[in-house]
Design an enzyme around this catalytic site. Structure first.
Site, mmCIF file in Angstrom:
data_model
loop_
_atom_site.group_PDB
_atom_site.id
_atom_site.type_symbol
_atom_site.label_atom_id
_atom_site.label_comp_id
_atom_site.label_asym_id
_atom_site.label_seq_id
_atom_site.Cartn_x
_atom_site.Cartn_y
_atom_site.Cartn_z
ATOM 1 N N GLY A 174 -0.306 2.276 20.683
ATOM 2 C CA GLY A 174 0.210 3.121 19.605
ATOM 3 C C GLY A 174 -0.920 3.492 18.672
ATOM 4 N N ALA A 226 -2.268 1.947 16.167
ATOM 5 C CA ALA A 226 -3.255 0.882 15.959
ATOM 6 C C ALA A 226 -4.046 0.616 17.238
ATOM 7 C CB ALA A 226 -2.563 -0.391 15.469
ATOM 8 N N HIS A 228 16.087 1.005 7.168
ATOM 9 C CA HIS A 228 15.800 2.350 6.677
ATOM 10 C C HIS A 228 17.098 3.048 6.250
ATOM 11 C CE1 HIS A 228 14.374 6.440 6.501
ATOM 12 N NE2 HIS A 228 13.142 6.044 6.732
ATOM 13 N N ARG A 251 12.793 2.507 0.173
ATOM 14 C CA ARG A 251 13.806 2.373 1.220
ATOM 15 C C ARG A 251 14.765 1.208 0.997
ATOM 16 N NH1 ARG A 251 9.758 3.763 6.291
ATOM 17 N NH2 ARG A 251 9.661 5.976 5.810
ATOM 18 N N HIS A 269 14.452 -0.535 11.104
ATOM 19 C CA HIS A 269 13.441 0.475 11.399
ATOM 20 C C HIS A 269 12.042 -0.104 11.589
ATOM 21 C CE1 HIS A 269 11.401 4.272 11.287
ATOM 22 N NE2 HIS A 269 10.760 3.990 10.191
ATOM 23 N N GLU A 278 1.624 -2.691 13.058
ATOM 24 C CA GLU A 278 2.892 -3.316 12.705
ATOM 25 C C GLU A 278 2.955 -4.767 13.192
ATOM 26 O OE1 GLU A 278 6.363 -1.182 14.028
ATOM 27 O OE2 GLU A 278 7.754 -2.546 13.031
ATOM 28 N N ARG A 284 8.026 -1.831 3.033
ATOM 29 C CA ARG A 284 6.981 -0.842 3.263
ATOM 30 C C ARG A 284 7.391 0.499 2.672
ATOM 31 N NH1 ARG A 284 6.317 3.057 6.683
ATOM 32 N NH2 ARG A 284 7.864 2.420 8.232
ATOM 33 N N LEU A 286 1.871 4.678 9.414
ATOM 34 C CA LEU A 286 0.877 5.442 10.171
ATOM 35 C C LEU A 286 -0.505 5.188 9.565
ATOM 36 C CD1 LEU A 286 2.744 8.833 10.699
ATOM 37 C CD2 LEU A 286 2.877 6.723 12.002
#
Lengths: 671, 250
Positions: free
Chosen positions: A47, A49, A271, A342, A434, A458, A468, A474
């Protein structure tokens, strides 16, 4: 429960916070270019990272072996991130700075993250945007050709860069393209459709992994001088989440079992804006980007009569006048309104639905309404186009055009799933799992408590505390992969320049391979009666009901014993069709769910131990008078890092005390 | 609703494979197509049979992992969706549904409905990138203004999810829409200019080596593309390729 008095050392440098990263980079050991060619690094996960780390390590000269369970690195779940990526560029001239991004992130995380790491994240954020533009990432631009920004929750500036509602896709394709360049040069060896099933530790150092080829079923040994885990979060412990179906905790859990501490597992992000579930067959939940809260207003009916009428289909949401609507976020949090963080938005939705105001048949949905935005944009466009006295339909058409340009793909996704047109009637949304802020404990160099084993993105725990902020995942994934790990890993690898290649013939490899094979053999030979999904769904229900948006001691204790019983039953009665030496999706799932069944219990144990409310972790026993989360800095301003000791119930707690020198601890308020 | 599924079953790449009938019942119109497949697989597992292998992951239409050729169309009868976004409301009670893998020489079947699309990766490896290292010392992101229209067109091309529906749909198994989208993204941006000529030549060569066919402008790919990638990207690919060849020293 025993607690080690030893306090974990993050090895964070000292000195003024804005100089720490530079000073650290200046002081750590380097590996000379010729020696990098002699060093192998395994990266698990591709991904943002893992992809960015693989590409950068290969550019530097290391030999990288990258692993993905998907059929291509481009399909890792970072691809699904929608809204954007934060960076303290201050292009909007609204007073942004690295310090403000740092401050917002620490506050947004409810003061449970590590100051040094977060400042570094904020500091390198600007480099990320420069790098991505250089790679050809097509960020949104304004008419002057410069980069555009939007706002995300919990902040008072506009610092989010975006590519329509597909920012994660574009950033991942950027990292993927950088990987492709290195794959073509032979500096990255790519293992698609491979799953890491164990880490191999030799003389206390991570020296390789055992992986299964998901096409042939072959069990393979891979050695390296360091192992980087970039396998994402564990949100699928809830079964239903916005994660991809294959997202799993196996790589992270395997290193945990071999000595890596697992930090703050109870810090999970629910989320606020996801499409509500529609039935028992539901396999996953779909996110509607937080960016929609730039323009969408969240409400439920003020009067219960209207709620009932809407549920029974006698009234439509569009029939309700402004006075009949309760814009509850704007009412409760006037300063941030619909753009509260959130955790706050999710709890507020739950509060209204628990009070009976949910607007769909299940009672678990609130409205996200674009009517005002469409009107506002429509009138603005009419003025720009010089239309005097525009008609209502002209305003709607122009306004919908702007909303489509901003969020078109999200509206289309919604319409395909729900079969309603969100331009004409408000969206229905409800919170869903999420992201996981908790993860593998790492020091300032992103190294875990296993030497030579690193965790990034993550999969680690370090930057987001207990909650977060939007558009920060991202940022962290790419910061870790492009700009942090490639430096810090050198400090460790500088001791390995004389090691030579690592053999896979050692007893440690043989032993790890045997345990992997034994487990697979058990699964394919066990004549049980329930499918893997049967157990996964049961686990998910326990987690959602008892370790979800609100938690209490009684529920958590029940969850611990229920998960433990479910795990015992799983190991007796699970059935896996097919064989071990072929593509076998059920076998893959069985291994992942087995790990979730252990992690779920540690999660509940961690939530039980943390006797405070902070961020996404809301304990019903710890609430302020006006219903907000009540933190306990005196007793809980620490990272809870768990050491594996056999059963999850035996896990041993280690603490990393959090120090706040540059930000004053205070009650988090968005009012 | 109750349905009859006719599904391609193929044990391994070497196995010949055949269509097999499966009845499914009590399917809700709100289910996604893959959730319907989950129901079938749970039934098969309960009966001690092997579930149907199919690729899927994000289940929200962005990862490009899901495929399936449904009733003769890539990603099924709906428009602008991937198979995971296709919902059962597009079918009616009593329907017979034919489910096959994406078929192309360059996409060999691995098992049942799962195919090997690594040829797409190799095309990208041949040149689908800009050669810039991760130094952190690149120029400021706003140093080169890019006209909004160009940026938007590049973004439209870049939304390709690499699922392969274009190839499966094309009677020639051509990958020109996929390659056109990638070449276009970079051709439209100033950052992509330096390597433009070499990039398009390398990617097209790799595309040919993989065994993809040529484009004969029927436009079916554009219709079936879940992301609405425009045929103009193929025109741009041809233009880029011709001008690269014309000015090439090779």
């Amino acid at each position: 429960m025993s607690t080690d008095s030893k306090i974990l050392d993050a090895k964070a440098p000292d000195g003024p916070i804005d100089e720490r990263w530079t000073r650290h980079k200046d002081r750590i050991n380097l590996v000379n270019p010729a020696n990098k060619r002699l060093i192998d690094v395994i990266v698990v996960g591709t991904g943002l990272a893992g992809g960015s780390a693989s590409a950068t390590l290969a550019e530097l000269g290391y030999n990288v072996k990258a692993f993905a369970y998907q059929d291509s690195p481009r399909r890792a779940h970072s691809i699904a991130a929608q809204g954007g990526i934060n960076a303290a560029k201050n292009y909007q001239g609204d007073g942004d700075s690295a310090y403000r991004l740092f401050y917002d992130t620490v506050k947004g995380g409810d003061y449970r993250s590590r100051e040094s790491n977060v400042y570094r994240l904020a500091e390198v954020s600007t480099n990320i945007i420069d790098q991505c533009v250089a790679q050809g990432v097509p960020f949104a631009r304004d008419y002057g050709g410069l980069l555009d920004n939007r706002s995300f929750g919990g902040v008072l500036v506009s610092r989010t860069f975006y590519a329509k509602g597909q920012t994660g896709q574009q950033l991942l394709l950027g990292a993927y393209s950088a990987m492709n360049r290195q794959i073509a040069r032979g500096k990255i060896e790519m293992f698609n459709r491979h799953e890491m099933l164990d880490v191999v530790v030799v003389d206390g150092k991570a020296r390789g992994i055992i992986a299964r080829n998901l096409v042939t079923g072959e069990i393979e040994r891979h050695s390296a001088h360091a192992v980087v885990i970039a396998s994402g979060g564990y949100g699928n412990v809830y079964f239903l989440s916005t994660n991809a179906m294959g997202s799993n905790t196996t790589a992270a859990w395997k290193i945990h079992k071999k000595g890596a501490y697992f930090a703050n597992p109870c810090f999970t992000q629910i989320h606020p804006t996801c499409i509500p579930r529609s039935g028992d067959y539901q396999s996953k939940l779909t996110l509607m980007s937080e960016s929609l809260r730039n323009d969408g207003r969240i409400w439920v009916p003020k009067n219960m009569d209207d709620v009932v009428a809407i549920r029974e289909g006698r009234k439509k949401p569009t029939d309700l006048s402004e006075a009949e609507r309760d814009y509850y976020l704007e009412r409760r949090y006037p300063a941030f309104g619909n753009l509260v963080p959130r955790d706050v938005a999710s709890r507020a939705a739950k509060e209204r639905c628990d009070a009976g105001y949910g607007v769909n048949k299940t009672g678990e949905a609130v409205y996200l309404d674009f009517k005002s935005a469409i009107q506002r944009y429509g009138k603005e466009q009419a003025k720009i186009k010089g239309i005097d006295n525009p008609s209502e339909s002209q305003i709607l058409e122009l306004g919908e055009g702007i909303v489509e340009a901003k969020y078109g793909n999200l509206f289309q996704m919604y319409e395909k799933i729900v079969d309603e047109n969100p331009y004409k009637t408000p969206m229905m949304i409800y919170p869903a799992t999420h992201y996981t802020m908790g993860g593998i404990w790492v020091d300032y160099n992103l190294m875990t408590t296993i030497e030579g084993c690193f965790a990034i993105g993550e999969a680690n725990f370090s930057d987001h505390g207990a909650n977060r902020l939007g558009a920060s995942a991202l940022m962290q994934g790419l910061a870790d992969g492009y700009f942090v790990l490639p430096y810090t890993i050198g400090d460790y690898l500088s001791n390995d320049i004389r090691t030579g290649s690592i053999s896979t013939d050692s007893p440690e490899f043989a032993e790890a391979e045997k345990s992997v094979k034994d487990r697979i053999d058990f699964f394919v030979n066990n004549k049980g009666e329930h499918s893997v999904d049967y157990y996964h769904k049961k686990l998910g229900k326990i987690m959602w009901d008892k370790c979800g948006m609100a938690r209490n001691e009684k529920d958590l204790k029940e969850a611990i014993s229920e998960i433990s019983e479910l795990r015992a039953d799983f190991w007796k009665n699970v059935v896996v069709p097919g064989s071990a030496d072929e593509m076998n999706a059920e076998l893959e799932k069985a291994g992942r769910v087995a790990d979730f069944l252990e992690l779920g219990e540690l999660f509940a144990k961690d939530a039980l131990e943390r006797e405070e409310s902070c961020g996404g972790h809301f304990r019903e026993e710890h609430v302020t008078e006006d219903g907000e989360a009540k933190r306990d800095d005196e007793n809980f301003a620490y990272v809870a890092a768990w050491e594996y000791k056999g059963e999850p119930s035996d896990a041993q707690l280690h603490k990393e005390q959090l120090e706040f020198n540059d930000i004053k601890l205070k009650q988090r308020s968005y009012k | 609703m109750n349905l009859t599924l006719k599904i391609w079953r193929q044990k391994s790449p070497k196995d010949q494979g055949k269509m097999v009938d499966y009845p499914v019942s009590d399917i809700s119109e709100h289910m996604s197509f893959l959730e319907m497949m989950d129901v079938l697989n749970e039934t098969l597992i309960a009966k001690g049979e092997e579930p149907v292998a199919f690729d899927h992951d994000c289940r929200e239409g962005i990862c490009g992992m899901c495929s399936m050729y449904i009733n003769g169309e890539a990603h099924g009868p709906d428009r602008g969706v991937t198979t995971c976004q296709l919902h059962m409301r597009k079918f009616k009670d009593g329907d017979t549904i034919y489910i096959e893998p994406f078929r192309a020489k360059a996409f060999p079947v691995i098992k049942d409905l799962s195919v090997d699309r690594s040829s797409f990766d190799r095309i990208q490896q041949a040149g689908g990138y800009i050669s810039v290292n991760t130094s952190g010392n690149t120029q400021d992101a706003n140093a080169i203004p890019i006209p909004k229209d160009d940026a938007d067109l590049a973004m439209d091309a870049a939304t390709c999810i690499g699922c392969g529906a274009c190839v499966a749909t094309c009677k020639n198994s051509s990958a020109m829409l996929f390659v056109g989208a990638k070449v276009s993204q970079y051709a439209l941006l100033p950052q992509g200019q330096v390597e433009a000529s070499q990039r398009v030549q390398n990617m097209v060569k790799q595309m040919d080596d993989e065994g993809f066919g040529n484009c004969t402008n029927t436009g079916a790919c554009e219709v079936e593309c879940p992301k609405g990638i425009s045929l103009t990207n193929i025109a741009r690919l041809n233009r880029e390729f011709l001008s690269a060849k014309a000015s090439s020293k090779n």
